[in-house]
Design an enzyme around this catalytic site. Structure first.
Site, PDB file in Angstrom:
ATOM      1  N   CYS A  47       2.831   3.676   2.506  1.00  0.00           N
ATOM      2  CA  CYS A  47       1.836   2.543   2.791  1.00  0.00           C
ATOM      3  C   CYS A  47       2.709   1.512   3.847  1.00  0.00           C
ATOM      4  CB  CYS A  47       1.382   1.946   1.688  1.00  0.00           C
ATOM      5  SG  CYS A  47       0.710   0.186   2.401  1.00  0.00           S
ATOM      6  N   HIS A  48       1.867   1.101   4.767  1.00  0.00           N
ATOM      7  CA  HIS A  48       2.852   0.235   5.770  1.00  0.00           C
ATOM      8  C   HIS A  48       3.706  -0.842   5.143  1.00  0.00           C
ATOM      9  CE1 HIS A  48       2.898  -0.197  10.325  1.00  0.00           C
ATOM     10  NE2 HIS A  48       3.971  -0.568   9.855  1.00  0.00           N
ATOM     11  N   THR A  49       3.273  -1.449   4.288  1.00  0.00           N
ATOM     12  CA  THR A  49       3.748  -2.385   3.429  1.00  0.00           C
ATOM     13  C   THR A  49       5.316  -1.984   2.974  1.00  0.00           C
ATOM     14  OG1 THR A  49       1.907  -3.094   2.382  1.00  0.00           O
ATOM     15  CG2 THR A  49       3.731  -4.174   1.521  1.00  0.00           C
ATOM     16  N   HIS A  69       5.132   2.263  -3.510  1.00  0.00           N
ATOM     17  CA  HIS A  69       3.998   1.410  -4.557  1.00  0.00           C
ATOM     18  C   HIS A  69       2.697   2.278  -4.485  1.00  0.00           C
ATOM     19  CE1 HIS A  69       3.121  -0.039  -0.550  1.00  0.00           C
ATOM     20  NE2 HIS A  69       1.963  -0.414  -1.223  1.00  0.00           N
ATOM     21  N   GLU A  70       2.608   3.457  -3.762  1.00  0.00           N
ATOM     22  CA  GLU A  70       1.178   4.145  -3.813  1.00  0.00           C
ATOM     23  C   GLU A  70       1.590   5.388  -4.442  1.00  0.00           C
ATOM     24  OE1 GLU A  70      -1.701   3.565  -0.379  1.00  0.00           O
ATOM     25  OE2 GLU A  70      -1.153   5.518  -0.234  1.00  0.00           O
ATOM     26  N   CYS A  99      -2.309  -9.050 -16.782  1.00  0.00           N
ATOM     27  CA  CYS A  99      -2.016  -9.273 -18.042  1.00  0.00           C
ATOM     28  C   CYS A  99      -3.098  -9.293 -19.065  1.00  0.00           C
ATOM     29  CB  CYS A  99      -0.964 -10.569 -18.211  1.00  0.00           C
ATOM     30  SG  CYS A  99      -1.979 -12.337 -18.040  1.00  0.00           S
ATOM     31  N   CYS A 102      -4.233 -14.392 -18.867  1.00  0.00           N
ATOM     32  CA  CYS A 102      -4.005 -15.528 -18.106  1.00  0.00           C
ATOM     33  C   CYS A 102      -5.365 -16.191 -17.444  1.00  0.00           C
ATOM     34  CB  CYS A 102      -3.180 -15.515 -16.842  1.00  0.00           C
ATOM     35  SG  CYS A 102      -3.604 -14.546 -15.713  1.00  0.00           S
ATOM     36  N   CYS A 105      -6.730 -13.729 -15.057  1.00  0.00           N
ATOM     37  CA  CYS A 105      -7.242 -12.309 -15.743  1.00  0.00           C
ATOM     38  C   CYS A 105      -8.664 -12.663 -16.464  1.00  0.00           C
ATOM     39  CB  CYS A 105      -6.101 -11.747 -16.589  1.00  0.00           C
ATOM     40  SG  CYS A 105      -5.004 -11.077 -15.550  1.00  0.00           S
ATOM     41  N   CYS A 113      -3.381 -12.390 -11.150  1.00  0.00           N
ATOM     42  CA  CYS A 113      -2.778 -12.537 -12.491  1.00  0.00           C
ATOM     43  C   CYS A 113      -1.496 -13.621 -12.514  1.00  0.00           C
ATOM     44  CB  CYS A 113      -2.153 -11.216 -12.958  1.00  0.00           C
ATOM     45  SG  CYS A 113      -1.337 -11.086 -14.592  1.00  0.00           S
ATOM     46  N   ARG A 117       1.308 -11.071 -10.613  1.00  0.00           N
ATOM     47  CA  ARG A 117       0.693 -11.153  -9.088  1.00  0.00           C
ATOM     48  C   ARG A 117       1.994 -10.607  -8.199  1.00  0.00           C
ATOM     49  NH1 ARG A 117      -0.797 -16.969  -7.175  1.00  0.00           N
ATOM     50  NH2 ARG A 117      -1.787 -16.912  -8.981  1.00  0.00           N
ATOM     51  N   CYS A 177      -3.063   1.921  -3.711  1.00  0.00           N
ATOM     52  CA  CYS A 177      -2.878   0.880  -2.985  1.00  0.00           C
ATOM     53  C   CYS A 177      -4.058   0.901  -1.966  1.00  0.00           C
ATOM     54  CB  CYS A 177      -1.429   0.785  -2.337  1.00  0.00           C
ATOM     55  SG  CYS A 177      -1.430  -0.717  -1.162  1.00  0.00           S
ATOM     56  N   ARG A 372      -2.765   9.013   5.815  1.00  0.00           N
ATOM     57  CA  ARG A 372      -1.557   9.029   4.540  1.00  0.00           C
ATOM     58  C   ARG A 372      -0.964  10.291   4.603  1.00  0.00           C
ATOM     59  NH1 ARG A 372      -1.426   4.270   4.708  1.00  0.00           N
ATOM     60  NH2 ARG A 372      -1.705   2.787   2.819  1.00  0.00           N
TER      61      ARG A 372
HETATM   62  P1  NAD Z   1      -0.990   1.460   9.712  1.00  0.00           P
HETATM   63  O1  NAD Z   1       0.143   1.208  10.158  1.00  0.00           O
HETATM   64  O2  NAD Z   1      -1.469   2.999   9.206  1.00  0.00           O
HETATM   65  O3  NAD Z   1      -2.334   0.772  10.613  1.00  0.00           O
HETATM   66  C1  NAD Z   1      -2.047  -0.325  10.996  1.00  0.00           C
HETATM   67  C2  NAD Z   1      -3.201  -0.343  12.453  1.00  0.00           C
HETATM   68  O4  NAD Z   1      -3.102  -1.648  12.941  1.00  0.00           O
HETATM   69  C3  NAD Z   1      -2.461   0.612  13.098  1.00  0.00           C
HETATM   70  O5  NAD Z   1      -3.290   1.357  13.769  1.00  0.00           O
HETATM   71  C4  NAD Z   1      -1.990  -0.351  14.415  1.00  0.00           C
HETATM   72  O6  NAD Z   1      -2.020   0.265  15.830  1.00  0.00           O
HETATM   73  C5  NAD Z   1      -3.316  -1.517  14.351  1.00  0.00           C
HETATM   74  N1  NAD Z   1      -2.713  -2.746  14.947  1.00  0.00           N
HETATM   75  C6  NAD Z   1      -1.380  -3.398  14.818  1.00  0.00           C
HETATM   76  N2  NAD Z   1      -1.482  -4.638  15.689  1.00  0.00           N
HETATM   77  C7  NAD Z   1      -2.618  -4.706  15.890  1.00  0.00           C
HETATM   78  C8  NAD Z   1      -3.440  -5.726  16.630  1.00  0.00           C
HETATM   79  N3  NAD Z   1      -2.580  -6.780  17.234  1.00  0.00           N
HETATM   80  N4  NAD Z   1      -4.844  -5.542  17.114  1.00  0.00           N
HETATM   81  C9  NAD Z   1      -5.532  -4.417  16.678  1.00  0.00           C
HETATM   82  N5  NAD Z   1      -4.841  -3.467  16.046  1.00  0.00           N
HETATM   83  C10 NAD Z   1      -3.414  -3.662  15.783  1.00  0.00           C
HETATM   84  O7  NAD Z   1      -0.842   0.351   8.340  1.00  0.00           O
HETATM   85  P2  NAD Z   1      -1.814   0.542   6.496  1.00  0.00           P
HETATM   86  O8  NAD Z   1      -1.057   1.393   5.798  1.00  0.00           O
HETATM   87  O9  NAD Z   1      -3.048   0.963   7.045  1.00  0.00           O
HETATM   88  O10 NAD Z   1      -1.830  -0.992   6.444  1.00  0.00           O
HETATM   89  C11 NAD Z   1      -2.620  -1.984   7.119  1.00  0.00           C
HETATM   90  C12 NAD Z   1      -2.109  -3.561   6.666  1.00  0.00           C
HETATM   91  O11 NAD Z   1      -2.619  -3.743   5.361  1.00  0.00           O
HETATM   92  C13 NAD Z   1      -0.512  -3.618   6.751  1.00  0.00           C
HETATM   93  O12 NAD Z   1      -0.374  -4.738   7.152  1.00  0.00           O
HETATM   94  C14 NAD Z   1      -0.306  -3.314   5.130  1.00  0.00           C
HETATM   95  O13 NAD Z   1       0.936  -4.045   4.961  1.00  0.00           O
HETATM   96  C15 NAD Z   1      -1.439  -4.289   4.718  1.00  0.00           C
HETATM   97  N6  NAD Z   1      -1.665  -3.976   3.139  1.00  0.00           N
HETATM   98  C16 NAD Z   1      -2.068  -5.056   2.540  1.00  0.00           C
HETATM   99  C17 NAD Z   1      -2.743  -4.941   1.307  1.00  0.00           C
HETATM  100  C18 NAD Z   1      -3.382  -5.997   0.374  1.00  0.00           C
HETATM  101  O14 NAD Z   1      -3.517  -6.031  -0.691  1.00  0.00           O
HETATM  102  N7  NAD Z   1      -3.479  -7.282   1.066  1.00  0.00           N
HETATM  103  C19 NAD Z   1      -2.528  -3.661   0.648  1.00  0.00           C
HETATM  104  C20 NAD Z   1      -2.028  -2.418   1.345  1.00  0.00           C
HETATM  105  C21 NAD Z   1      -1.561  -2.741   2.573  1.00  0.00           C
HETATM  106 ZN    ZN Z   2      -3.037 -12.271 -15.923  1.00  0.00          ZN
END
Ligand code: NAD
Ligand code: ZN
Length: 379
Positions: A47-49, A69-70, A99, A102, A105, A113, A117, A177, A372
């Site tokens: 994942c991108h994270t 994490h995925e 949990c 809390c 939850c 959580c 969290r 994820c 993915r």
């Molecule tokens: P990814 O890299 O596959 O996709 C991100 C897309 O955003 C890309 O296609 C990229 O070209 C585009 N992009 C970047 N900057 C941009 C802009 N300014 N305008 C338009 N498009 C733009 O990533 P992913 O795995 O799909 O993850 C996406 C985001 O979600 C990441 O920031 C990731 O960390 C986040 N995320 C958050 C959670 C959560 O729980 N909040 C969970 C998982 C992932």
């Molecule tokens: Zn909790």
């Protein structure tokens, strides 16, 4: 189980330094302690994270670390106090926990959580602050409490969703994820009504899962926004009806969308991690009723800036982790949606590599290719 209570030696991909290829090492994985579970990981995906914390440019660096994490896994052994999981259970480890005790939850609406969290700066286990991973006795940090780029990992029981053992782990791993996050961000948080318009910023896997949520909700227009034009062809298969590349316009993309829609979209979901896209996603929703949902993980020094009048004009800004799903309570049912063919996952899995080639998954993500990439641990 012959390995229960013993240290397991296995392969893990260790990030020694920011931005350097991971190296596959033999690590020691200690037995699970109180309220912990040791899990065998046959499949994990990127994942991108993971890439943000590996690259660590806008995040706190913490190395050496085992990212990931995925994933989908099978419980190998359980620690003291674990009553609702046993060896052999099929599970999804999840980066944010539940949990079940809390205030969050116990609330209906929150999955934040108090105990479990998401915490990107924690490198050890909650029980004693220590790592369960080591190489020749030297500790290696955990990541998000999951560290799935290892054949075996140790996770707090509150971060483990027990799922249908018939569910194919090489597919449902993406629900751990990205797919749940994007889909839930739309159906649980943005909640578009039938016939409404939805803009999706970022057409990676998370954004396309958000688009899938919009399609299932009966959205009339799904406007995809991305800087990478190669995303658009693929996104057509996910029900995205129109495309906007901010690079093609000499005014801010929010203005383009407001014009296209005669006043703004009803809902927007930001899945990029770019602060600029977050601001645009908010400013492109219709006044009076528009709702914007932020999902992307920002850099640590980012600040969200908009004129307060944009809020006074009755726009709503929200954010969510993990699509507002409570991981243990809600995720087994999301897996069932896949089993009943109400939710498609296969189209999100565009690549697969053996564990020895895990760095290829990073290269694909950095190049913006595919959605993915599933990493097969036993290959
Ligand atoms: P990814 O890299 O596959 O996709 C991100 C897309 O955003 C890309 O296609 C990229 O070209 C585009 N992009 C970047 N900057 C941009 C802009 N300014 N305008 C338009 N498009 C733009 O990533 P992913 O795995 O799909 O993850 C996406 C985001 O979600 C990441 O920031 C990731 O960390 C986040 N995320 C958050 C959670 C959560 O729980 N909040 C969970 C998982 C992932
Ligand atoms: Zn909790």
């Amino acid at each position: 189980m012959s390995t229960a209570g013993q240290v397991i030696r296995c392969k893990a991909a260790v990030a020694w330094e920011s931005g350097k290829p991971l190296s596959i090492e033999e690590v020691e994985v200690a037995p699970p302690q109180k309220n912990e579970v040791r899990i065998k990981i046959p499949f994990t995906s990127l994942c991108h994270t993971d890439v943000y914390f590996w690259d660590a440019k806008g995040q706190n660096p913490m190395f050496p670390r085992i990212l990931g994490h995925e994933a989908g896994g099978i419980v190998e052994s359980v620690g003291e106090g674990v009553t609702d999981l046993e060896p052999g259970d099929h599970v999804l480890p999840i980066f944010t926990g539940e949990c079940k005790e809390c205030a969050h939850c116990l609330s209906e609406g929150s999955n934040m959580c108090d105990l479990l969290r998401i915490n990107t700066d924690r490198g050890g286990m909650i029980h004693d602050g220590k790592s369960r991973f080591s190489i020749n006795g030297k500790p290696i940090y955990h990541f998000l409490g999951t560290s799935t780029f290892s054949e075996y990992t140790v996770v707090h029981v509150g971060q483990v969703a027990k799922i249908n053992p018939e569910a194919p782990l090489d597919k449902v791993c993406v629900l751990s994820c990205g797919m749940s996050t994007g889909f839930g961000a739309t159906v649980n948080v943005a909640k578009p009504k039938k016939g409404q318009s939805v803009a999706i910023f970022g057409l990676g896997a998370v954004g396309l899962a958000a688009a899938e949520g919009a399609r299932v909700s009966g959205a009339s227009r799904i406007i995809g926004v991305d800087l990478n034009p190669s995303r658009f062809e693929q996104a057509k298969k996910f029900g995205v009806t129109e495309f906007v590349n901010p690079k093609d316009h000499d005014k801010p993309v929010q203005e383009v969308i407001v014009e296209m829609t005669g006043g703004g979209v009803d809902r927007s979901v930001e899945c990029t991690g770019s602060i600029q896209a977050m601001i645009s996603a908010f400013e492109c929703v219709h006044d009076g009723w528009g709702v914007a949902v932020l999902v992307g993980v920002p850099n640590k020094d980012d600040a969200f800036k908009t004129h307060p009048v944009n809020l006074l004009n009755e726009r709503t800004l929200k954010g969510t982790f993990f699509g507002n799903y409570k991981p243990r309570t809600d995720i087994p049912a999301v897996v069932e949606k896949y089993m009943n063919q109400e939710l498609e996952l296969d189209k999100f899995i565009t690549h697969s590599v053996p564990f020895s080639e895990i760095n290829k998954a990073f290269e694909l993500m950095l190049a913006g290719e595919g959605l993915r990439c599933v990493i097969r641990m036993d290959a």
